[in-house]
Design an enzyme around this catalytic site. Structure first.
Site, PDB file in Angstrom:
ATOM      1  N   LYS A 199     -63.547 -98.719   2.551  1.00 35.68           N
ATOM      2  CA  LYS A 199     -62.588 -97.731   2.047  1.00 35.68           C
ATOM      3  C   LYS A 199     -62.121 -96.811   3.161  1.00 35.68           C
ATOM      4  O   LYS A 199     -60.962 -96.411   3.198  1.00 35.68           O
ATOM      5  CB  LYS A 199     -63.202 -96.896   0.914  1.00 35.68           C
ATOM      6  CG  LYS A 199     -63.402 -97.685  -0.367  1.00 35.68           C
ATOM      7  CD  LYS A 199     -63.759 -96.766  -1.517  1.00 35.68           C
ATOM      8  CE  LYS A 199     -64.103 -97.543  -2.769  1.00 35.68           C
ATOM      9  NZ  LYS A 199     -64.573 -96.705  -3.863  1.00 35.68           N
ATOM     10  N   LYS A 251     -62.396-109.550  -3.970  1.00 35.74           N
ATOM     11  CA  LYS A 251     -62.881-109.055  -5.265  1.00 35.74           C
ATOM     12  C   LYS A 251     -61.714-108.491  -6.095  1.00 35.74           C
ATOM     13  O   LYS A 251     -60.821-107.865  -5.524  1.00 35.74           O
ATOM     14  CB  LYS A 251     -63.883-107.936  -4.941  1.00 35.74           C
ATOM     15  CG  LYS A 251     -64.754-107.485  -6.044  1.00 35.74           C
ATOM     16  CD  LYS A 251     -65.604-106.305  -5.577  1.00 35.74           C
ATOM     17  CE  LYS A 251     -64.761-105.078  -5.333  1.00 35.74           C
ATOM     18  NZ  LYS A 251     -65.502-103.836  -5.130  1.00 35.74           N
ATOM     19  N   LYS A 294     -59.584-102.215  -8.626  1.00 31.85           N
ATOM     20  CA  LYS A 294     -58.582-101.256  -9.132  1.00 31.85           C
ATOM     21  C   LYS A 294     -57.666-100.799  -8.014  1.00 31.85           C
ATOM     22  O   LYS A 294     -56.555-100.354  -8.258  1.00 31.85           O
ATOM     23  CB  LYS A 294     -59.288-100.017  -9.684  1.00 31.85           C
ATOM     24  CG  LYS A 294     -60.014-100.229 -10.978  1.00 31.85           C
ATOM     25  CD  LYS A 294     -60.625 -98.891 -11.415  1.00 31.85           C
ATOM     26  CE  LYS A 294     -61.983 -99.082 -12.016  1.00 31.85           C
ATOM     27  NZ  LYS A 294     -62.950 -98.062 -11.707  1.00 31.85           N
TER      28      LYS A 294
HETATM   29  P1  TYM Z   1     -66.670 -98.942 -10.233  1.00 30.50           P
HETATM   30  O1  TYM Z   1     -66.014 -97.912 -11.060  1.00 30.50           O
HETATM   31  O2  TYM Z   1     -65.992 -99.417  -8.989  1.00 30.50           O
HETATM   32  O3  TYM Z   1     -66.949-100.232 -11.084  1.00 30.50           O
HETATM   33  C1  TYM Z   1     -67.634-100.140 -12.321  1.00 30.50           C
HETATM   34  C2  TYM Z   1     -68.511-101.350 -12.548  1.00 30.50           C
HETATM   35  O4  TYM Z   1     -67.726-102.544 -12.490  1.00 30.50           O
HETATM   36  C3  TYM Z   1     -68.301-103.446 -11.549  1.00 30.50           C
HETATM   37  N1  TYM Z   1     -67.219-104.202 -10.898  1.00 30.50           N
HETATM   38  C4  TYM Z   1     -67.147-105.534 -10.869  1.00 30.50           C
HETATM   39  N2  TYM Z   1     -67.954-106.478 -11.363  1.00 30.50           N
HETATM   40  C5  TYM Z   1     -67.581-107.775 -11.184  1.00 30.50           C
HETATM   41  N3  TYM Z   1     -66.461-108.140 -10.518  1.00 30.50           N
HETATM   42  C6  TYM Z   1     -65.626-107.227  -9.986  1.00 30.50           C
HETATM   43  N4  TYM Z   1     -64.530-107.598  -9.366  1.00 30.50           N
HETATM   44  C7  TYM Z   1     -65.962-105.840 -10.160  1.00 30.50           C
HETATM   45  N5  TYM Z   1     -65.356-104.674  -9.784  1.00 30.50           N
HETATM   46  C8  TYM Z   1     -66.149-103.676 -10.242  1.00 30.50           C
HETATM   47  C9  TYM Z   1     -69.049-102.561 -10.557  1.00 30.50           C
HETATM   48  O5  TYM Z   1     -70.052-103.270  -9.887  1.00 30.50           O
HETATM   49  C10 TYM Z   1     -69.599-101.484 -11.468  1.00 30.50           C
HETATM   50  O6  TYM Z   1     -70.793-101.913 -12.082  1.00 30.50           O
HETATM   51  N6  TYM Z   1     -70.287 -96.504  -7.843  1.00 30.50           N
HETATM   52  C11 TYM Z   1     -69.926 -97.112  -9.090  1.00 30.50           C
HETATM   53  C12 TYM Z   1     -69.925 -96.168 -10.259  1.00 30.50           C
HETATM   54  C13 TYM Z   1     -71.186 -95.383 -10.433  1.00 30.50           C
HETATM   55  C14 TYM Z   1     -72.394 -95.872 -10.988  1.00 30.50           C
HETATM   56  C15 TYM Z   1     -73.261 -94.746 -11.008  1.00 30.50           C
HETATM   57  C16 TYM Z   1     -72.796 -97.114 -11.466  1.00 30.50           C
HETATM   58  C17 TYM Z   1     -71.359 -94.082 -10.134  1.00 30.50           C
HETATM   59  N7  TYM Z   1     -72.627 -93.669 -10.496  1.00 30.50           N
HETATM   60  C18 TYM Z   1     -74.573 -94.877 -11.497  1.00 30.50           C
HETATM   61  C19 TYM Z   1     -74.099 -97.228 -11.943  1.00 30.50           C
HETATM   62  C20 TYM Z   1     -74.979 -96.119 -11.964  1.00 30.50           C
HETATM   63  C21 TYM Z   1     -68.514 -97.653  -8.964  1.00 30.50           C
HETATM   64  O7  TYM Z   1     -67.718 -97.241  -8.171  1.00 30.50           O
HETATM   65  O8  TYM Z   1     -68.171 -98.531  -9.895  1.00 30.50           O
END
Ligand code: TYM
Length: 345
Positions: A115, A203, A206
């Site tokens: 990023k 991947k 968003k």
């Molecule tokens: P975020 O918002 O990017 O994504 C949310 C969840 O979706 C999963 N994910 C995917 N899984 C499969 N294929 C993909 N292409 C894909 N893109 C996203 C992510 O692995 C995630 O599980 N840091 C985290 C949010 C967070 C969090 C937490 C998660 C903040 N605090 C505490 C668990 C526990 C994030 O940016 O996810």
């Protein structure tokens, strides 16, 4: 929901529309865990401001993400659904953890490096610190398991290292009484890494500027069909799993299995000799049908904002109660002066 059940915590950032990767890699797996775990699901809005954001959209995106959790089958009677920024303990524990986390642990994080590359000079301190806030999210709830997609694995390892090496090893009164529970990641084999529709080696994300690279959970049927029609293919006849030369075939066939609810073996046989022109309408139909009930339920939740807000308020209170106990324990172990009781003048 009893005290003995192991605890789960997870969250999604309210940055724009959630997509199939967020659903198949994370939220869909949360639903089943409700039967066997004490489940906490937060909308991680503090994470959403680690990259430039639009203040006019943040609250709306937060509500829409919460409504999507519920529409995907998160049941507020069994799960605690809440908004991260409404429980100040997240920010406070993040600060305490910051002060014991070596900077070079954060500089190693792959997502930060990726990023940061995109943002040049504009990279915020918050983006670097993001995994510590995530560790605070998890550790505050003594979570046993954290269901996430594959891309969060490194962040989970960091949370474990902070809990174990930087807090428990240094501040726990004795080794049998750890201050923080060390969480386990829960990454399912299927759906953990959904790839882009326009590049089977990247991947689904968003932040990809190309809308056609992802299917958002609220895309109308015509748009889903159009995106799948335009998805990248290759010149080979027949779909197959696991051929490293054919990442698009693997990704779209995996999506077909997940969305149609059929086994990988069954779809591999069905599509082994199928051309892309025959396969794509089948995949589009499976995606539209899988998302239909979710979209209908989402619309219902959004028609009733008072109920949605009540769910979040109830979630906030329960989250606050649990998080407050952990935070007090850590504050005490780190040696902070306890706040005076009001009746002590
Ligand atoms: P975020 O918002 O990017 O994504 C949310 C969840 O979706 C999963 N994910 C995917 N899984 C499969 N294929 C993909 N292409 C894909 N893109 C996203 C992510 O692995 C995630 O599980 N840091 C985290 C949010 C967070 C969090 C937490 C998660 C903040 N605090 C505490 C668990 C526990 C994030 O940016 O996810």
């Amino acid at each position: 929901m009893t005290q003995q059940q192991p605890r789960v915590l997870s969250g999604v950032q309210p940055t724009g529309a959630l997509h199939l990767g967020n659903w198949l890699g994370a939220i869909r797996n949360w639903v089943d865990l409700q039967d066997s775990h004490d489940t906490f699901f937060c909308v991680v809005d503090l994470h959403a401001i680690t990259v430039p954001h639009d203040p006019d959209r943040l609250a709306e995106d937060t509500l829409s993400t919460a409504a999507l959790y519920l529409a995907c089958g998160i049941d507020p009677a069994r799960s605690t659904v809440f908004v991260q920024s409404q429980v100040p303990a997240h920010s406070e524990l993040c600060w305490l953890l910051n002060c014991v986390t070596p900077l070079n642990w954060l500089e190693r994080m792959i997502q930060f490096k990726e990023k940061a590359l995109k943002q040049g000079d504009a990279v915020s301190t918050g983006l670097l610190d993001y995994p510590v806030l995530m560790a605070a999210d998890i550790l505050l709830y003594d979570a046993d398991r954290v269901p996430v997609g594959d891309d969060q694995k490194q962040h989970l390892e960091l949370a474990r290292d902070i809990a174990q090496q930087r807090i428990n090893a240094r501040f726990a009164p004795n080794p049998d009484q750890p201050l923080l529970k060390v969480p386990e990641p829960l990454i399912l084999k299927e759906g953990a890494r959904v790839m882009s529709l326009t590049d089977g080696r990247a991947k689904m994300s968003k932040s990809d500027p190309n809308e056609g690279s992802r299917i958002s959970l609220l895309d109308p049927p015509e748009l889903i069909t159009r995106k799948i029609k335009r998805a990248k293919t290759d010149p080979v006849l027949g779909l197959e799993f696991g051929n490293p030369e054919r990442p698009e075939a693997d990704n779209l066939l995996s999506l077909y299995a997940l969305l149609s609810g059929r086994s990988r073996e069954a779809v591999a046989v069905e599509c082994a000799a199928m051309g892309w022109g025959q396969f794509k309408p089948l995949l589009a139909e499976a995606a539209v049908e899988a998302l239909r009930p979710l979209q209908a339920s989402y619309a219902e939740w959004r028609r009733d904002p008072a109920t949605l807000e009540a769910v979040l308020e109830q979630g906030r209170q329960r989250a606050q109660d649990v998080a407050g106990v952990t935070l007090a324990r850590v504050r005490q172990a780190l040696g902070f002066l306890a706040p005076g009781r009001p009746d002590q003048g």
